[in-house]
Design a protein around this motif. Structure first.
Motif, PDB file in Angstrom:
ATOM      1  N   VAL A  11      -7.773   9.950   5.994  1.00  0.00           N
ATOM      2  CA  VAL A  11      -8.193   9.385   4.821  1.00  0.00           C
ATOM      3  C   VAL A  11      -9.363   8.144   5.049  1.00  0.00           C
ATOM      4  O   VAL A  11     -10.510   8.311   4.768  1.00  0.00           O
ATOM      5  CB  VAL A  11      -7.286   8.894   3.804  1.00  0.00           C
ATOM      6  N   ILE A  12      -8.790   7.061   5.757  1.00  0.00           N
ATOM      7  CA  ILE A  12      -9.801   6.022   6.145  1.00  0.00           C
ATOM      8  C   ILE A  12     -10.153   5.936   7.580  1.00  0.00           C
ATOM      9  O   ILE A  12     -10.488   4.661   7.934  1.00  0.00           O
ATOM     10  CB  ILE A  12      -9.063   4.827   5.542  1.00  0.00           C
ATOM     11  N   GLY A  13      -9.872   6.924   8.163  1.00  0.00           N
ATOM     12  CA  GLY A  13     -10.341   6.836   9.837  1.00  0.00           C
ATOM     13  C   GLY A  13     -11.909   6.645   9.865  1.00  0.00           C
ATOM     14  O   GLY A  13     -12.521   6.719   8.780  1.00  0.00           O
ATOM     15  N   GLY A  36     -12.793  -2.647   9.653  1.00  0.00           N
ATOM     16  CA  GLY A  36     -13.636  -1.524   9.107  1.00  0.00           C
ATOM     17  C   GLY A  36     -12.839  -0.436   9.068  1.00  0.00           C
ATOM     18  O   GLY A  36     -12.123  -0.181   8.202  1.00  0.00           O
ATOM     19  N   PRO A  37     -13.243   0.698   9.619  1.00  0.00           N
ATOM     20  CA  PRO A  37     -12.337   1.763   9.767  1.00  0.00           C
ATOM     21  C   PRO A  37     -10.903   1.727  10.014  1.00  0.00           C
ATOM     22  O   PRO A  37     -10.441   0.920  10.923  1.00  0.00           O
ATOM     23  CB  PRO A  37     -12.941   3.009  10.501  1.00  0.00           C
ATOM     24  N   GLY A  38     -10.002   2.349   9.255  1.00  0.00           N
ATOM     25  CA  GLY A  38      -8.498   2.471   9.897  1.00  0.00           C
ATOM     26  C   GLY A  38      -8.178   3.660  10.716  1.00  0.00           C
ATOM     27  O   GLY A  38      -9.247   4.061  11.507  1.00  0.00           O
ATOM     28  N   LEU A  39      -7.174   4.147  10.669  1.00  0.00           N
ATOM     29  CA  LEU A  39      -6.772   5.668  11.347  1.00  0.00           C
ATOM     30  C   LEU A  39      -6.423   6.678  10.319  1.00  0.00           C
ATOM     31  O   LEU A  39      -5.978   6.414   9.246  1.00  0.00           O
ATOM     32  CB  LEU A  39      -5.562   5.077  12.143  1.00  0.00           C
ATOM     33  N   GLY A  40      -6.357   7.795  10.789  1.00  0.00           N
ATOM     34  CA  GLY A  40      -5.942   8.988  10.090  1.00  0.00           C
ATOM     35  C   GLY A  40      -7.151   9.596   9.282  1.00  0.00           C
ATOM     36  O   GLY A  40      -8.401   9.390   9.382  1.00  0.00           O
ATOM     37  N   SER A  98     -11.354   7.035  -1.799  1.00  0.00           N
ATOM     38  CA  SER A  98     -10.304   7.662  -2.618  1.00  0.00           C
ATOM     39  C   SER A  98      -8.990   7.027  -2.864  1.00  0.00           C
ATOM     40  O   SER A  98      -8.124   7.549  -3.465  1.00  0.00           O
ATOM     41  CB  SER A  98      -9.832   9.105  -1.693  1.00  0.00           C
ATOM     42  N   LEU A  99      -8.982   5.806  -2.468  1.00  0.00           N
ATOM     43  CA  LEU A  99      -7.786   4.935  -2.633  1.00  0.00           C
ATOM     44  C   LEU A  99      -7.976   4.414  -3.973  1.00  0.00           C
ATOM     45  O   LEU A  99      -8.904   4.300  -4.679  1.00  0.00           O
ATOM     46  CB  LEU A  99      -8.007   3.652  -1.475  1.00  0.00           C
ATOM     47  N   LEU A 101       0.701  -1.269  -0.044  1.00  0.00           N
ATOM     48  CA  LEU A 101      -0.249   0.005   0.020  1.00  0.00           C
ATOM     49  C   LEU A 101       0.782   1.151   0.019  1.00  0.00           C
ATOM     50  O   LEU A 101       0.519   2.305  -0.581  1.00  0.00           O
ATOM     51  CB  LEU A 101      -0.866   0.040   1.142  1.00  0.00           C
ATOM     52  N   GLY A 102       2.188   1.182   0.628  1.00  0.00           N
ATOM     53  CA  GLY A 102       2.866   2.194   0.721  1.00  0.00           C
ATOM     54  C   GLY A 102       3.555   2.608  -0.784  1.00  0.00           C
ATOM     55  O   GLY A 102       3.699   3.567  -1.148  1.00  0.00           O
ATOM     56  N   LEU A 103       3.846   1.510  -1.393  1.00  0.00           N
ATOM     57  CA  LEU A 103       4.492   1.625  -2.897  1.00  0.00           C
ATOM     58  C   LEU A 103       3.263   2.065  -3.663  1.00  0.00           C
ATOM     59  O   LEU A 103       3.660   2.831  -4.704  1.00  0.00           O
ATOM     60  CB  LEU A 103       4.660   0.276  -3.253  1.00  0.00           C
ATOM     61  N   MET A 104       2.137   2.082  -3.254  1.00  0.00           N
ATOM     62  CA  MET A 104       0.978   2.896  -4.064  1.00  0.00           C
ATOM     63  C   MET A 104       0.732   4.294  -3.784  1.00  0.00           C
ATOM     64  O   MET A 104       0.005   4.794  -4.405  1.00  0.00           O
ATOM     65  CB  MET A 104      -0.251   1.922  -3.914  1.00  0.00           C
ATOM     66  N   GLY A 105       1.680   4.672  -3.048  1.00  0.00           N
ATOM     67  CA  GLY A 105       1.430   6.329  -2.682  1.00  0.00           C
ATOM     68  C   GLY A 105       0.871   6.563  -1.389  1.00  0.00           C
ATOM     69  O   GLY A 105       0.529   7.747  -1.074  1.00  0.00           O
ATOM     70  N   LEU A 106       0.491   5.537  -0.637  1.00  0.00           N
ATOM     71  CA  LEU A 106      -0.475   6.030   0.436  1.00  0.00           C
ATOM     72  C   LEU A 106       0.477   6.278   1.649  1.00  0.00           C
ATOM     73  O   LEU A 106       1.611   5.685   1.813  1.00  0.00           O
ATOM     74  CB  LEU A 106      -1.458   4.667   0.865  1.00  0.00           C
TER      75      LEU A 106
END
Length: 482
Positions: free
Chosen positions: A439-441, A433-437, A448-449, A411-416
């Motif tokens: 964008v996906i928090g 489900g939700p992540g952190l931050g 947007s991914l 995912l980091g290589l994809m620019g996230l």
């Protein structure tokens, strides 16, 4: 050579079941005059046709599934169902691409709860109901249906039951069909009770039904962008907290309780450890918010209990953006993502019993270092842990963390960014489900991914839901050589 007929037969039956489920959102949209009912009707017809053809063309008597067939069946089922479940989402007025629709369907069926849909407040009721149904069926229902139907078709299904619940359990009933039927009844009763309490607490009937399905399934899909936080009701949040916990406990223990052993839940060490993890994390966060953030005790208890339970059980509901609670909250919630609930429940993640086995094994190893000639045995639920189980758990931990690291790097290589990549990988493989931050928090979505990231996260959800080994073993050449 591997006989695929029983595998295709079961996949066909489950597709027919999925087609039948599509009738419900179609009827809801038709009742309110939404044109999307035609989309559901067409998707149901196509799914029914494919499912019926698979079932009828492979209708053959088989006494039992072999282990290899069970592995293939489990993985293909969880790939095929979201592929067809995505059709109504892709062709509805939401204008989702098939990538987004598949991501949403995989997130639903695996009870992950990550979403790419923005504007749920204005989405058609059929779509909202379909998302909830996917999580409800994915939680336990669709697997239980397979376990119940297979014996009637003279196809053994206990292997699938064992793979889904990820541990060897004592058979409470002599047949898989009976176990499946009783679990389905318990699951349905919990859902109805949860819906009734939500309605009593102030939800509309439609919202109550949808949220009850996703609460008991520990899935976390909501009918609103703001999730449960939209209601601003302490009653609703406490009801959700209780039923998220109930969905995280072993359903076979509920069955044992109904059959005359009400103390089974309290005697099980896995349940005690689960509450130990949950209460400890909740207490630590309450103290932090009261001392460092000057929250009132009432607010800290209310919001912490709900959000800690939601993340640890993998439900994914949110009442607040806990990413903004301070520097300490982020790593704590990140660690909670990996824990999960009990084996035999609707939750995912690493699961409590694996932590118990790892702890018991490490404890024995420490004793052996102090007394090299002593004989020490690791125990789980007062029974010796076989060496094969210890090896299996340690292998699972290794593969789980390795796949998490690979997902995060990819995912980091994809620019996230770092937070999005690491929390996205964690939430996918743990089915949270939700992540952190930002964008996906809890306050964001996965819309947007890039498409590549969505497909990669869908693979992560699949691996997490099927306990990793079930999928990876299909990549071994020796598996296909028999």
């Amino acid at each position: 050579m591997l006989d695929f007929r029983p595998v295709l037969l079961v996949n066909g039956i489950l597709l027919v079941t999925l087609a039948a489920a599509m009738v419900l959102p179609a009827a809801v949209d038709l009742a309110v005059g939404n044109p999307d009912w035609r989309v559901f009707a067409a998707a149901a017809a196509l799914t029914l046709f494919v499912g019926a053809m698979l079932a009828l063309s492979n209708w053959a008597r088989a006494d039992a599934l072999t282990v290899r067939q069970a592995f293939v069946m489990t993985t293909t089922t969880w790939c095929l169902l979201p592929a067809f479940a995505a059709l109504p989402l892709a062709f509805s007025d939401l204008n989702l691409s098939y990538t987004d629709a598949f991501f949403e369907a995989m997130s639903g069926i695996t009870t992950t709860g990550s979403t790419v849909i923005v504007g749920l407040d204005y989405a058609p009721p059929g779509i909202l109901l379909w998302r909830s149904l996917l999580q409800w069926l994915g939680g336990v229902g669709i697997i239980v249906m397979a376990v119940s139907v297979l014996p009637m078709l003279q196809v053994g299904g206990m292997q699938l039951f064992r793979m889904e619940f990820a541990e060897r359990v004592e058979k409470a009933l002599p047949r898989a069909a009976q176990i499946g039927a009783w679990i389905a009844i318990i699951y349905l009763l919990l859902t109805l009770l949860c819906a009734a309490l939500y309605w009593w607490a102030g939800m509309s009937g439609f919202d109550a039904i949808n949220h009850a399905m996703t609460t008991v399934a520990t899935g976390g899909f909501s009918t609103y962008d703001s999730s449960v936080g939209l209601f601003g009701s302490a009653k609703i949040e406490w009801i959700a907290t209780v039923f998220m916990i109930l969905g995280s406990l072993p359903f076979l223990l509920y069955l044992q309780a109904l059959r005359g052993s009400p103390g089974a839940l309290f005697r099980d060490s896995q349940v005690r450890w689960f509450f130990g993890f949950l209460l400890t994390a909740t207490a630590i966060m309450i103290v932090y918010l009261v001392i460092e953030k000057n929250w009132t005790i009432a607010d800290a208890v209310r919001f912490t209990s709900f959000n800690v339970t939601s993340v640890m059980t993998g439900t994914g509901y949110a009442t607040q953006d806990f990413g903004s609670w301070g520097a300490f909250a982020m790593p704590l919630f990140f660690l909670l993502m990996f824990i999960g609930g009990c084996a035999g429940s609707t939750t995912c993640g690493i699961k409590i019993f694996r932590f118990q086995v790892l702890y018991a094994t490490a404890k024995v190893q420490m004793r052996r270092l102090l007394r090299p000639h002593g004989v020490f045995i690791a125990y789980y639920n007062r029974k010796p842990i076989p060496e094969s189980v210890e090896e299996s758990v340690m292998s699972f931990f290794f593969l789980f963390m390795m796949i998490f690291a690979l997902l995060a790097c990819a995912l980091g290589l994809m620019g996230l960014d770092f937070v999005t990549a690491t929390s996205g990988a964690a939430t996918a493989i743990s089915n949270v489900g939700p992540g952190l931050g930002e964008v996906i928090g809890p306050a964001g979505t996965f819309a947007s991914l890039p498409d590549q990231a969505k497909w990669l996260l869908s693979l992560g959800m699949l691996l997490g839901r099927l306990e990793i080994f079930t999928v990876l073993i299909l990549l071994a050449p020796s598996f296909w050589r028999g």
